[in-house]
Design a protein around this motif. Structure first.
Motif, PDB file in Angstrom:
ATOM      1  N   SER A 111       4.143  19.214  56.174  1.00  0.00           N
ATOM      2  CA  SER A 111       3.954  18.210  55.126  1.00  0.00           C
ATOM      3  C   SER A 111       3.000  18.753  54.060  1.00  0.00           C
ATOM      4  CB  SER A 111       3.417  16.911  55.721  1.00  0.00           C
ATOM      5  OG  SER A 111       2.216  17.150  56.432  1.00  0.00           O
ATOM      6  N   VAL A 112       3.214  18.307  52.822  1.00  0.00           N
ATOM      7  CA  VAL A 112       2.561  18.922  51.668  1.00  0.00           C
ATOM      8  C   VAL A 112       1.258  18.205  51.297  1.00  0.00           C
ATOM      9  CG1 VAL A 112       2.836  19.650  49.264  1.00  0.00           C
ATOM     10  CG2 VAL A 112       4.816  19.641  50.811  1.00  0.00           C
ATOM     11  N   THR A 113       0.206  18.987  51.093  1.00  0.00           N
ATOM     12  CA  THR A 113      -1.053  18.458  50.550  1.00  0.00           C
ATOM     13  C   THR A 113      -0.803  18.010  49.115  1.00  0.00           C
ATOM     14  OG1 THR A 113      -2.439  19.854  51.943  1.00  0.00           O
ATOM     15  CG2 THR A 113      -3.416  19.070  49.890  1.00  0.00           C
ATOM     16  N   THR A 114      -1.292  16.817  48.771  1.00  0.00           N
ATOM     17  CA  THR A 114      -0.959  16.264  47.453  1.00  0.00           C
ATOM     18  C   THR A 114      -2.140  15.583  46.773  1.00  0.00           C
ATOM     19  OG1 THR A 114      -0.290  14.130  48.391  1.00  0.00           O
ATOM     20  CG2 THR A 114       1.432  15.780  48.118  1.00  0.00           C
ATOM     21  N   LEU A 115      -2.050  15.546  45.452  1.00  0.00           N
ATOM     22  CA  LEU A 115      -2.820  14.614  44.644  1.00  0.00           C
ATOM     23  C   LEU A 115      -1.953  13.381  44.448  1.00  0.00           C
ATOM     24  CD1 LEU A 115      -4.237  16.839  41.757  1.00  0.00           C
ATOM     25  CD2 LEU A 115      -5.609  15.303  43.173  1.00  0.00           C
ATOM     26  N   PRO A 116      -2.521  12.195  44.483  1.00  0.00           N
ATOM     27  CA  PRO A 116      -1.714  11.026  44.123  1.00  0.00           C
ATOM     28  C   PRO A 116      -1.495  11.029  42.605  1.00  0.00           C
ATOM     29  CG  PRO A 116      -3.986  10.366  44.462  1.00  0.00           C
ATOM     30  CD  PRO A 116      -3.905  11.839  44.815  1.00  0.00           C
ATOM     31  N   LEU A 117      -0.417  10.474  42.170  1.00  0.00           N
ATOM     32  CA  LEU A 117      -0.174  10.321  40.729  1.00  0.00           C
ATOM     33  C   LEU A 117       0.186   8.859  40.511  1.00  0.00           C
ATOM     34  CD1 LEU A 117      -0.124  12.171  38.205  1.00  0.00           C
ATOM     35  CD2 LEU A 117       2.354  12.196  38.413  1.00  0.00           C
ATOM     36  N   PRO A 118      -0.808   7.989  40.270  1.00  0.00           N
ATOM     37  CA  PRO A 118      -0.578   6.537  40.245  1.00  0.00           C
ATOM     38  C   PRO A 118       0.139   6.090  38.971  1.00  0.00           C
ATOM     39  CG  PRO A 118      -2.856   7.020  39.675  1.00  0.00           C
ATOM     40  CD  PRO A 118      -2.220   8.339  40.022  1.00  0.00           C
ATOM     41  N   LEU A 119       1.443   6.392  38.900  1.00  0.00           N
ATOM     42  CA  LEU A 119       2.196   6.113  37.673  1.00  0.00           C
ATOM     43  C   LEU A 119       2.415   4.621  37.454  1.00  0.00           C
ATOM     44  CD1 LEU A 119       4.772   9.025  37.802  1.00  0.00           C
ATOM     45  CD2 LEU A 119       2.809   8.791  36.293  1.00  0.00           C
ATOM     46  N   THR A 120       2.580   3.860  38.526  1.00  0.00           N
ATOM     47  CA  THR A 120       2.714   2.412  38.346  1.00  0.00           C
ATOM     48  C   THR A 120       1.434   1.833  37.763  1.00  0.00           C
ATOM     49  OG1 THR A 120       4.275   2.266  40.197  1.00  0.00           O
ATOM     50  CG2 THR A 120       3.213   0.230  39.500  1.00  0.00           C
ATOM     51  N   ALA A 121       0.294   2.292  38.253  1.00  0.00           N
ATOM     52  CA  ALA A 121      -0.995   1.837  37.711  1.00  0.00           C
ATOM     53  C   ALA A 121      -1.147   2.263  36.257  1.00  0.00           C
ATOM     54  CB  ALA A 121      -2.145   2.396  38.547  1.00  0.00           C
ATOM     55  N   LEU A 122      -0.679   3.473  35.933  1.00  0.00           N
ATOM     56  CA  LEU A 122      -0.716   3.929  34.540  1.00  0.00           C
ATOM     57  C   LEU A 122       0.142   3.022  33.659  1.00  0.00           C
ATOM     58  CD1 LEU A 122      -1.517   6.073  32.415  1.00  0.00           C
ATOM     59  CD2 LEU A 122       0.542   7.331  33.080  1.00  0.00           C
ATOM     60  N   GLY A 123       1.335   2.670  34.164  1.00  0.00           N
ATOM     61  CA  GLY A 123       2.199   1.774  33.402  1.00  0.00           C
ATOM     62  C   GLY A 123       1.579   0.402  33.196  1.00  0.00           C
ATOM     63  N   GLU A 124       0.945  -0.119  34.230  1.00  0.00           N
ATOM     64  CA  GLU A 124       0.278  -1.420  34.097  1.00  0.00           C
ATOM     65  C   GLU A 124      -0.846  -1.352  33.078  1.00  0.00           C
ATOM     66  OE1 GLU A 124      -0.883  -2.076  38.104  1.00  0.00           O
ATOM     67  OE2 GLU A 124       1.085  -2.842  38.739  1.00  0.00           O
ATOM     68  N   ALA A 125      -1.613  -0.254  33.106  1.00  0.00           N
ATOM     69  CA  ALA A 125      -2.694  -0.081  32.126  1.00  0.00           C
ATOM     70  C   ALA A 125      -2.137   0.025  30.714  1.00  0.00           C
ATOM     71  CB  ALA A 125      -3.510   1.163  32.473  1.00  0.00           C
ATOM     72  N   ALA A 126      -0.995   0.702  30.569  1.00  0.00           N
ATOM     73  CA  ALA A 126      -0.370   0.814  29.251  1.00  0.00           C
ATOM     74  C   ALA A 126       0.107  -0.548  28.763  1.00  0.00           C
ATOM     75  CB  ALA A 126       0.796   1.798  29.317  1.00  0.00           C
ATOM     76  N   GLY A 127       0.709  -1.322  29.658  1.00  0.00           N
ATOM     77  CA  GLY A 127       1.145  -2.661  29.277  1.00  0.00           C
ATOM     78  C   GLY A 127      -0.015  -3.540  28.854  1.00  0.00           C
ATOM     79  N   ASN A 128      -1.122  -3.479  29.588  1.00  0.00           N
ATOM     80  CA  ASN A 128      -2.305  -4.262  29.215  1.00  0.00           C
ATOM     81  C   ASN A 128      -2.912  -3.783  27.909  1.00  0.00           C
ATOM     82  OD1 ASN A 128      -2.578  -6.239  31.323  1.00  0.00           O
ATOM     83  ND2 ASN A 128      -3.117  -4.587  32.721  1.00  0.00           N
ATOM     84  N   ALA A 129      -2.840  -2.473  27.653  1.00  0.00           N
ATOM     85  CA  ALA A 129      -3.342  -1.945  26.383  1.00  0.00           C
ATOM     86  C   ALA A 129      -2.520  -2.472  25.211  1.00  0.00           C
ATOM     87  CB  ALA A 129      -3.316  -0.415  26.402  1.00  0.00           C
ATOM     88  N   VAL A 130      -1.214  -2.575  25.398  1.00  0.00           N
ATOM     89  CA  VAL A 130      -0.356  -3.155  24.355  1.00  0.00           C
ATOM     90  C   VAL A 130      -0.761  -4.603  24.091  1.00  0.00           C
ATOM     91  CG1 VAL A 130       1.989  -3.943  23.849  1.00  0.00           C
ATOM     92  CG2 VAL A 130       1.621  -1.652  24.769  1.00  0.00           C
ATOM     93  N   LEU A 131      -0.979  -5.368  25.154  1.00  0.00           N
ATOM     94  CA  LEU A 131      -1.373  -6.768  24.989  1.00  0.00           C
ATOM     95  C   LEU A 131      -2.711  -6.877  24.260  1.00  0.00           C
ATOM     96  CD1 LEU A 131      -0.396  -8.100  28.544  1.00  0.00           C
ATOM     97  CD2 LEU A 131       0.894  -8.358  26.410  1.00  0.00           C
ATOM     98  N   ASP A 132      -3.665  -6.014  24.618  1.00  0.00           N
ATOM     99  CA  ASP A 132      -4.962  -6.020  23.944  1.00  0.00           C
ATOM    100  C   ASP A 132      -4.810  -5.670  22.471  1.00  0.00           C
ATOM    101  OD1 ASP A 132      -6.205  -6.700  26.286  1.00  0.00           O
ATOM    102  OD2 ASP A 132      -6.852  -4.660  26.774  1.00  0.00           O
ATOM    103  N   LEU A 133      -3.942  -4.702  22.186  1.00  0.00           N
ATOM    104  CA  LEU A 133      -3.716  -4.292  20.801  1.00  0.00           C
ATOM    105  C   LEU A 133      -3.129  -5.432  19.988  1.00  0.00           C
ATOM    106  CD1 LEU A 133      -3.913  -1.677  19.042  1.00  0.00           C
ATOM    107  CD2 LEU A 133      -1.492  -1.300  19.553  1.00  0.00           C
ATOM    108  N   LEU A 134      -2.174  -6.144  20.565  1.00  0.00           N
ATOM    109  CA  LEU A 134      -1.558  -7.274  19.865  1.00  0.00           C
ATOM    110  C   LEU A 134      -2.542  -8.427  19.686  1.00  0.00           C
ATOM    111  CD1 LEU A 134       1.979  -7.340  21.546  1.00  0.00           C
ATOM    112  CD2 LEU A 134       1.348  -6.410  19.314  1.00  0.00           C
TER     113      LEU A 134
END
Length: 353
Positions: free
Chosen positions: A304-327
């Motif tokens: 099994s492979v040693t990994t870094l997590p890549l929290p893309l769902t969390a990134l997407g949620e942060a991007a969505g909230n940033a859009v709301l803040d911008l608006l």
């Protein structure tokens, strides 16, 4: 063909009576930008009375009317636009992109906003499309993914003052609202892990060289490895599994082969594991492997492979909230999503001299 030239109409304006006039035709005839025409037609501030009157008169003379489909899109629901470039992560890493999309769409949908996607051929085409979308007021704000070191889309959005959120480091966003994963810290941490295990020659196989995220990964990992007295062998531009396989093979068959290789995606890491086997390299004793994203394939591989997590769902949620803040008028908008701890598995071990 009817050619109309007046004292207020530049001689380059040409319009065929058989073709429905566009907002671009009106802008050319009035000698102003598409954005100015849009502002004038929508009664927005920032346009002088004389310019507004000229634009309205020329639009009327040439029979221009807003596109009904575009207007219905604009008025039925609040929408956020995203132009996807062929060859970027949406097409090269669809599973990862869907995680990101899930986070964005879920956050926006909860507030009644729709996310609309369109695929274009290149980044210049995306920049042009963004300007057109905004001039026609199709969307309330725009999103930008896979940002380049020198990205024409960023300049287009900045120069037209279009509300937008870029998923990249603030340095690449150049004044746009931004949301990014703290990959610099994560890759530095990876470098410290490997050098702590005794590895002094570390390979890095990552995405397209033109991406700002690629440059930051390379810089962070190199700094950590060199601080420990080691050297980094980097192979950017490995956008596909085939590229990753070729880059790994070249590294592992070179005279000074690295004793550890970091790959930016789960697919690339599993591919590298197969390449190592075919070259009769024992993982992790001959070469250690680290993936920059965790996924079931990494957990199910042998070892099994040693990994870094890549929290893309969390990134997407942060991007969505940033859009709301911008608006909502919040400026500047800047979000950083931390990358969690490394998961140590069977593909990393101390360097065997």
């Amino acid at each position: 063909m009817l050619r109309l030239v007046t004292s207020e109409t530049p001689p380059e304006f040409t319009h065929s009576g058989s073709k429905r006039p566009t907002i671009t035709d009106v802008a050319r005839a009035a000698g102003v930008s598409i954005a100015v025409v849009s502002y004038a037609l929508n009664g927005r501030p920032g346009v002088s009375a004389a310019t507004r009157d000229r634009v309205l008169r020329i639009a009327d003379e040439h029979g221009w009317r807003p596109n009904a489909a575009a207007r219905s899109l604009r008025t039925t629901t609040r929408s956020i636009g995203l132009a996807l470039v062929r060859g970027d992560s949406a097409t090269t890493h669809p599973a990862a992109f869907m995680e990101l999309l899930d986070g964005i769409q879920g956050t926006l949908a909860a507030k009644g906003l729709a996310l609309v996607l369109q695929v274009v051929e290149d980044h210049d085409a995306a920049a042009t499309l963004y300007r057109t979308w905004w001039a026609e007021r199709r969307f309330d704000a725009l999103l930008l993914t896979d940002v380049l070191v020198d990205d024409p889309r960023v300049e287009a959005l900045r120069s037209a003052r279009i509300p937008a959120v870029a998923l990249c480091h603030p340095g690449a966003a150049r004044g746009l609202a931004s949301v990014h994963l703290d990959e610099s810290e994560a890759y530095a941490r990876t470098g410290r892990l490997l050098t702590g295990l005794g590895h002094r020659r570390v390979g890095l196989v990552t995405g397209p060289e033109a991406l700002d995220s690629t440059a930051r990964r390379v810089s962070a990992l190199r700094a950590a490895v060199e601080e420990a007295g080691g050297a980094l062998v980097d192979a950017p531009d490995a956008a596909t599994q085939e590229d990753a396989a070729a880059a790994t093979r070249v590294m592992l068959t070179s005279e000074e082969a690295p004793s550890a290789v970091v790959l930016s995606s789960d697919l690339a890491a599993v591919t590298a594991l197969d390449v190592a086997r075919r070259l009769h390299r024992d993982v992790p004793w001959d070469v250690s492997i680290v993936a920059g994203r965790d996924a079931p394939g990494c957990r199910l591989a042998t070892p099994s492979v040693t990994t870094l997590p890549l929290p893309l769902t969390a990134l997407g949620e942060a991007a969505g909230n940033a859009v709301l803040d911008l608006l909502d008028g919040e400026r500047p908008v800047e979000r950083v999503v931390p990358v969690g701890a490394l998961t140590i598995r069977g593909t990393t071990a101390p360097f065997r001299r």
